[in-house]
Design a protein around this motif. Structure first.
Motif, PDB file in Angstrom:
ATOM      1  N   ARG A 102     -55.269  24.814 -28.825  1.00  0.00           N
ATOM      2  CA  ARG A 102     -55.291  24.151 -27.518  1.00  0.00           C
ATOM      3  C   ARG A 102     -56.530  23.259 -27.412  1.00  0.00           C
ATOM      4  O   ARG A 102     -57.617  23.640 -27.835  1.00  0.00           O
ATOM      5  N   ALA A 103     -56.320  22.080 -26.844  1.00  0.00           N
ATOM      6  CA  ALA A 103     -57.401  21.102 -26.759  1.00  0.00           C
ATOM      7  C   ALA A 103     -57.350  20.381 -25.420  1.00  0.00           C
ATOM      8  O   ALA A 103     -56.331  20.371 -24.729  1.00  0.00           O
ATOM      9  N   GLY A 104     -58.486  19.779 -25.067  1.00  0.00           N
ATOM     10  CA  GLY A 104     -58.570  18.959 -23.865  1.00  0.00           C
ATOM     11  C   GLY A 104     -59.169  17.610 -24.221  1.00  0.00           C
ATOM     12  O   GLY A 104     -60.018  17.515 -25.118  1.00  0.00           O
ATOM     13  N   GLY A 105     -58.726  16.573 -23.527  1.00  0.00           N
ATOM     14  CA  GLY A 105     -59.217  15.236 -23.840  1.00  0.00           C
ATOM     15  C   GLY A 105     -59.262  14.342 -22.623  1.00  0.00           C
ATOM     16  O   GLY A 105     -58.702  14.660 -21.573  1.00  0.00           O
ATOM     17  N   GLY A 106     -59.931  13.205 -22.791  1.00  0.00           N
ATOM     18  CA  GLY A 106     -60.110  12.302 -21.666  1.00  0.00           C
ATOM     19  C   GLY A 106     -59.672  10.874 -21.930  1.00  0.00           C
ATOM     20  O   GLY A 106     -59.946  10.313 -22.991  1.00  0.00           O
ATOM     21  N   LEU A 107     -58.984  10.325 -20.943  1.00  0.00           N
ATOM     22  CA  LEU A 107     -58.707   8.885 -20.873  1.00  0.00           C
ATOM     23  C   LEU A 107     -59.729   8.361 -19.866  1.00  0.00           C
ATOM     24  O   LEU A 107     -59.543   8.486 -18.656  1.00  0.00           O
ATOM     25  N   VAL A 108     -60.840   7.842 -20.392  1.00  0.00           N
ATOM     26  CA  VAL A 108     -62.032   7.593 -19.567  1.00  0.00           C
ATOM     27  C   VAL A 108     -62.184   6.103 -19.250  1.00  0.00           C
ATOM     28  O   VAL A 108     -62.204   5.264 -20.162  1.00  0.00           O
ATOM     29  N   TYR A 109     -62.337   5.793 -17.961  1.00  0.00           N
ATOM     30  CA  TYR A 109     -62.560   4.424 -17.504  1.00  0.00           C
ATOM     31  C   TYR A 109     -64.006   4.246 -17.043  1.00  0.00           C
ATOM     32  O   TYR A 109     -64.591   5.155 -16.450  1.00  0.00           O
ATOM     33  N   ASN A 110     -64.559   3.064 -17.310  1.00  0.00           N
ATOM     34  CA  ASN A 110     -65.840   2.718 -16.692  1.00  0.00           C
ATOM     35  C   ASN A 110     -65.585   1.805 -15.493  1.00  0.00           C
ATOM     36  O   ASN A 110     -64.439   1.527 -15.137  1.00  0.00           O
ATOM     37  N   LYS A 111     -66.672   1.310 -14.885  1.00  0.00           N
ATOM     38  CA  LYS A 111     -66.527   0.513 -13.661  1.00  0.00           C
ATOM     39  C   LYS A 111     -65.883  -0.845 -13.916  1.00  0.00           C
ATOM     40  O   LYS A 111     -65.393  -1.496 -12.991  1.00  0.00           O
ATOM     41  N   LYS A 112     -65.874  -1.275 -15.177  1.00  0.00           N
ATOM     42  CA  LYS A 112     -65.239  -2.558 -15.528  1.00  0.00           C
ATOM     43  C   LYS A 112     -63.746  -2.395 -15.801  1.00  0.00           C
ATOM     44  O   LYS A 112     -63.064  -3.378 -16.083  1.00  0.00           O
ATOM     45  N   LYS A 142     -63.503  29.816 -26.289  1.00  0.00           N
ATOM     46  CA  LYS A 142     -63.021  31.044 -25.660  1.00  0.00           C
ATOM     47  C   LYS A 142     -63.605  31.200 -24.255  1.00  0.00           C
ATOM     48  O   LYS A 142     -64.808  31.043 -24.049  1.00  0.00           O
ATOM     49  N   GLY A 143     -62.730  31.451 -23.295  1.00  0.00           N
ATOM     50  CA  GLY A 143     -63.161  31.657 -21.916  1.00  0.00           C
ATOM     51  C   GLY A 143     -63.453  30.387 -21.140  1.00  0.00           C
ATOM     52  O   GLY A 143     -63.866  30.440 -19.974  1.00  0.00           O
ATOM     53  N   GLU A 144     -63.223  29.244 -21.753  1.00  0.00           N
ATOM     54  CA  GLU A 144     -63.536  27.963 -21.128  1.00  0.00           C
ATOM     55  C   GLU A 144     -62.328  27.435 -20.356  1.00  0.00           C
ATOM     56  O   GLU A 144     -61.191  27.557 -20.803  1.00  0.00           O
ATOM     57  N   ALA A 145     -62.569  26.839 -19.201  1.00  0.00           N
ATOM     58  CA  ALA A 145     -61.501  26.177 -18.455  1.00  0.00           C
ATOM     59  C   ALA A 145     -61.154  24.858 -19.141  1.00  0.00           C
ATOM     60  O   ALA A 145     -62.041  24.198 -19.703  1.00  0.00           O
ATOM     61  N   MET A 146     -59.885  24.468 -19.070  1.00  0.00           N
ATOM     62  CA  MET A 146     -59.443  23.275 -19.786  1.00  0.00           C
ATOM     63  C   MET A 146     -60.150  22.011 -19.306  1.00  0.00           C
ATOM     64  O   MET A 146     -60.492  21.139 -20.112  1.00  0.00           O
TER      65      MET A 146
END
Length: 206
Positions: free
Chosen positions: A70-80, A101-105
């Motif tokens: 299981r993994a978590g990822g980001g589609l990250v935008y800046n102010k531009k 282990k024990g981490e929230a997604m």
């Protein structure tokens, strides 16, 4: 319907009977899933549908046969309005990584973006879809299930690639650059941007 990418080729988990054309069609109860995965990696299959009246039953069966990461990822935008990309293994990708282990997604996704890119001041603004892909490591198959989040950041500092994770470059890409990057990316990343485009179009219509 779930779309699982096996060696970057699609395996559709469906509860709809589809007339076979340019793809293989299998019934869950009559297929050896492990052999099906092997056939994908041997390029004997380019596209297939796996059928059962309950789509979740197919996914659960797949998870019972192949170890899940299981993994978590980001589609990250800046102010531009630019999006944060990483370049690794000869392809453009988005920052993501495995859950501790024990981490929230949500915490996993934010931590991985920070570690892989050096970007902080991250704020989650939307929960996006999960993507599924099967990969092979040390001769064993793994099913990676990644929960994606739309994030925004007003970070203006230096981008720092996490070299020990094989990341060669980190960059903010504008819409035109994203189009080019997606030509040399993974199918599940393209799928994510398709969903993001649909979401933005719905918002603009309101």
């Amino acid at each position: 319907m779930y779309k699982v990418f096996v060696n970057d080729k699609p395996l559709f988990l469906t509860n709809q009977i589809v007339k076979e054309t340019d793809f293989k069609f299998f019934l869950l109860e009559s297929i050896d899933i492990e052999q099906l995965i092997i056939n994908y990696f041997q390029n004997k299959i380019q596209k297939a549908y796996l059928y059962h009246p309950d789509e979740n039953e197919i996914l659960n069966t797949l998870k019972s046969k192949i170890k899940v990461n299981r993994a978590g990822g980001g589609l990250v935008y800046n102010k531009k309005g630019e999006v944060l990309f990483i370049f690794r293994g000869g392809k453009w990708d988005l920052p993501k990584g495995g859950m501790d282990k024990g981490e929230a997604m949500e915490d996993t996704a934010i931590r991985e973006v920070e570690e892989e890119t050096g970007v902080n001041k991250l704020k989650i603004t939307n929960k996006l879809q999960k993507t599924y892909h099967v990969f092979r490591r040390n001769g064993k198959y793994r099913l990676k299930i990644t929960q994606w989040y739309e994030m925004h950041s007003d970070f203006k500092g230096e981008l720092i690639a996490q070299e020990d994770e094989g990341i060669e470059k980190v960059a903010w890409l504008n819409p035109e650059e994203i189009k080019e990057a997606l030509k040399n990316s993974y199918e599940n990343i393209k799928l994510l941007f398709e969903e993001e485009k649909e979401l933005q179009e719905k918002v603009s219509l309101k």
